[in-house]
Enzyme design. Sequence first.
Site, short mmCIF file in Angstrom:
data_model
loop_
_atom_site.label_atom_id
_atom_site.label_comp_id
_atom_site.label_asym_id
_atom_site.label_seq_id
_atom_site.Cartn_x
_atom_site.Cartn_y
_atom_site.Cartn_z
N MET A 103 0.85 -1.17 0.00
CA MET A 103 0.00 0.00 0.00
C MET A 103 0.90 1.24 0.00
O MET A 103 1.41 1.63 1.04
CB MET A 103 -0.90 -0.03 1.23
CG MET A 103 -1.87 1.10 1.25
SD MET A 103 -3.08 1.03 2.60
CE MET A 103 -3.63 -0.64 2.59
N PRO A 104 1.11 1.87 -1.15
CA PRO A 104 1.97 3.05 -1.22
C PRO A 104 1.37 4.23 -0.46
O PRO A 104 0.16 4.46 -0.50
CB PRO A 104 2.04 3.37 -2.71
CG PRO A 104 1.64 2.11 -3.41
CD PRO A 104 0.69 1.43 -2.48
N LEU A 105 2.25 4.95 0.22
CA LEU A 105 1.86 6.16 0.93
C LEU A 105 2.77 7.30 0.48
O LEU A 105 3.99 7.20 0.59
CB LEU A 105 1.98 5.97 2.44
CG LEU A 105 1.86 7.24 3.29
CD1 LEU A 105 0.47 7.85 3.17
CD2 LEU A 105 2.20 6.95 4.74
#
Length: 65
Positions: free
Chosen positions: A1-3
């Site tokens: 999950m890229p942030l």
Amino acid sequence: MPLVDVTITEGRSPEQVRALIHALHSAVVTTVDALPEHVRVIVREVPRSNWATGDVTVEEWKGPR
């Protein structure tokens, strides 16, 4: 999950901040093949008086907006 966590000085319009979120989201989806619903973007806005470089705040350097 890229942030993606971005910090900018205050003073942009809601439309500019929204455009930034859109561009960052699109870049992450395109470049790292992330699912769009998994990308998180946080935009933090800091008062110009609280951001300094070399003991000079952005407000002092550029003046109030």
